[in-house]
Design an enzyme around this catalytic site. Structure first.
Site, PDB file in Angstrom:
ATOM      1  CB  SER A  29      34.253  40.073  -7.833  1.00  0.00           C
ATOM      2  OG  SER A  29      33.491  39.695  -7.570  1.00  0.00           O
ATOM      3  CG  HIS A  60      32.198  40.196  -2.815  1.00  0.00           C
ATOM      4  ND1 HIS A  60      32.154  41.150  -2.813  1.00  0.00           N
ATOM      5  CD2 HIS A  60      31.815  39.331  -4.192  1.00  0.00           C
ATOM      6  CE1 HIS A  60      32.285  41.398  -4.233  1.00  0.00           C
ATOM      7  NE2 HIS A  60      32.549  40.320  -4.907  1.00  0.00           N
ATOM      8  CG  HIS A  82      26.934  41.232  -5.879  1.00  0.00           C
ATOM      9  ND1 HIS A  82      27.805  40.807  -4.630  1.00  0.00           N
ATOM     10  CD2 HIS A  82      27.720  41.927  -6.476  1.00  0.00           C
ATOM     11  CE1 HIS A  82      28.831  41.440  -5.142  1.00  0.00           C
ATOM     12  NE2 HIS A  82      29.285  42.194  -6.065  1.00  0.00           N
ATOM     13  CE1 TYR A  84      26.032  37.472  -7.133  1.00  0.00           C
ATOM     14  CE2 TYR A  84      26.397  39.676  -8.511  1.00  0.00           C
ATOM     15  CZ  TYR A  84      26.575  38.679  -7.905  1.00  0.00           C
ATOM     16  OH  TYR A  84      28.231  38.585  -7.884  1.00  0.00           O
ATOM     17  CD  GLU A  85      25.691  38.261  -2.818  1.00  0.00           C
ATOM     18  OE1 GLU A  85      25.810  38.146  -2.020  1.00  0.00           O
ATOM     19  OE2 GLU A  85      25.709  40.066  -2.801  1.00  0.00           O
ATOM     20  CB  ALA A 112      35.787  42.778 -10.689  1.00  0.00           C
ATOM     21  CG  MET A 210      26.460  41.106 -12.508  1.00  0.00           C
ATOM     22  SD  MET A 210      26.910  39.334 -12.396  1.00  0.00           S
ATOM     23  CE  MET A 210      27.403  38.873 -14.132  1.00  0.00           C
ATOM     24  CB  SER A 211      28.384  44.983  -8.035  1.00  0.00           C
ATOM     25  OG  SER A 211      29.685  45.730  -9.139  1.00  0.00           O
ATOM     26  CG  ASN A 234      35.194  39.473 -17.979  1.00  0.00           C
ATOM     27  OD1 ASN A 234      35.114  39.536 -17.131  1.00  0.00           O
ATOM     28  ND2 ASN A 234      34.337  39.355 -18.605  1.00  0.00           N
ATOM     29  CG  HIS A 246      33.232  34.141  -9.613  1.00  0.00           C
ATOM     30  ND1 HIS A 246      33.145  36.093  -9.571  1.00  0.00           N
ATOM     31  CD2 HIS A 246      33.877  33.897  -7.913  1.00  0.00           C
ATOM     32  CE1 HIS A 246      33.637  35.900  -8.560  1.00  0.00           C
ATOM     33  NE2 HIS A 246      33.510  35.614  -8.197  1.00  0.00           N
TER      34      HIS A 246
END
Length: 271
Positions: A29, A60, A82, A84-85, A112, A210-211, A234, A246
């Protein structure tokens, strides 16, 4: 071998003409600007590859870029997939198998990530030495394809130690601060709760995201050497008073992109 990865490979090979890259770079990201350094580009939108999954997340771009970086042929994923997609982890394995068929033997994966360590502030870079798969998913579940890898792959050196040592030496020469630690993957898409962050710190994790883990597991299974780098965007929830967003992730990733570009360019030149 599945018809799907064979089809993907045939389509991409035709669009790349006679190029034969050995290194794949996956950009996380907000890190798509790293592709700006690639010369003699051939850009292949994911939508131009029949059946190929699409990237739907801001930051992306959703394309493959074939070209030259530091004198070497590379292939770049400007946008990843991902869980979550809604993507099945097995489709991520099919994509990695596709790249194996194209002759890829090295994977540089970036992401990220949120910091779980006070001393690792947003804008920092962390070399991934190991990971914790807390997503509950694995791309290798299902019938094993012996043409690519073993039923029970060894992941004791998933993030190749020689590659890590090379990057640490490059960072030292460049005067770039590069920390090292363990990345923990969650499925997302929500940012983690403060209680989860406290738990992940007790697990020994240094960053959370998350990846990355699905690609790495599939790559190691089919014999690729992997280098992984997290851009810290973060602090984990509860470590600071502000809320997570995000937009902040993209902003901090952009701020660290220049240092990351220098490291990857030099690393490509060495391998």
């Amino acid at each position: 071998m599945t018809d799907l990865c064979r089809s993907f490979a045939e389509q991409i090979r035709a669009k790349m003409e006679n190029r034969r890259p050995q290194t794949l770079i996956i950009l996380g990201s907000g890190l798509g600007t790293l592709a700006e350094d690639i010369k003699e580009k051939i850009i292949i939108p994911y939508t131009d590859i029949d059946g190929f999954p699409h990237s739907t997340v801001s930051g992306h771009a959703g394309c493959l870029i074939s070209g030259r970086l530091h004198g070497s042929e590379v292939l770049c994923m400007q946008g990843r997939f991902h869980l979550y997609e809604g993507h099945r982890p097995q489709i991520i394995a099919e994509v990695i198998k596709t790249f194996k068929l194209l002759g890829i033997c090295n994977l540089i994966v970036t992401n990220a990530a949120g910091s779980l360590r006070e001393e690792m502030a947003p804008g920092s870079l962390m070399l991934i030495a190991d990971h914790i798969n807390f997503s509950g998913r694995n791309p290798l579940i299902g019938p094993n394809d012996d043409a690519f890898g073993p039923r029970f792959p060894d992941v004791s050196n998933a993030y190749d130690k020689e590659f890590r040592d090379r990057l640490k030496n490059i960072a030292s020469r460049r005067g770039i601060s590069l920390q090292e630690g363990t990345y923990l993957m969650v499925a997302g898409p929500n940012f983690e709760t403060a209680a989860e962050i406290r738990a992940f710190r007790t697990f020994g994790a240094d960053t959370v995201g998350m990846s990355t883990v699905p690609e790495v597991l599939a790559a190691v299974w089919c014999g690729m050497r992997v280098l992984g780098i997290s851009v810290i965007t973060n602090y984990g929830t509860g470590m600071r008073p502000q809320t997570q967003s995000h937009a902040e992730t993209l902003s901090q990733a952009d701020a660290a992109a220049n240092s990351l570009k220098l490291l990857i360019n030099d690393f490509i030149g060495e391998i």
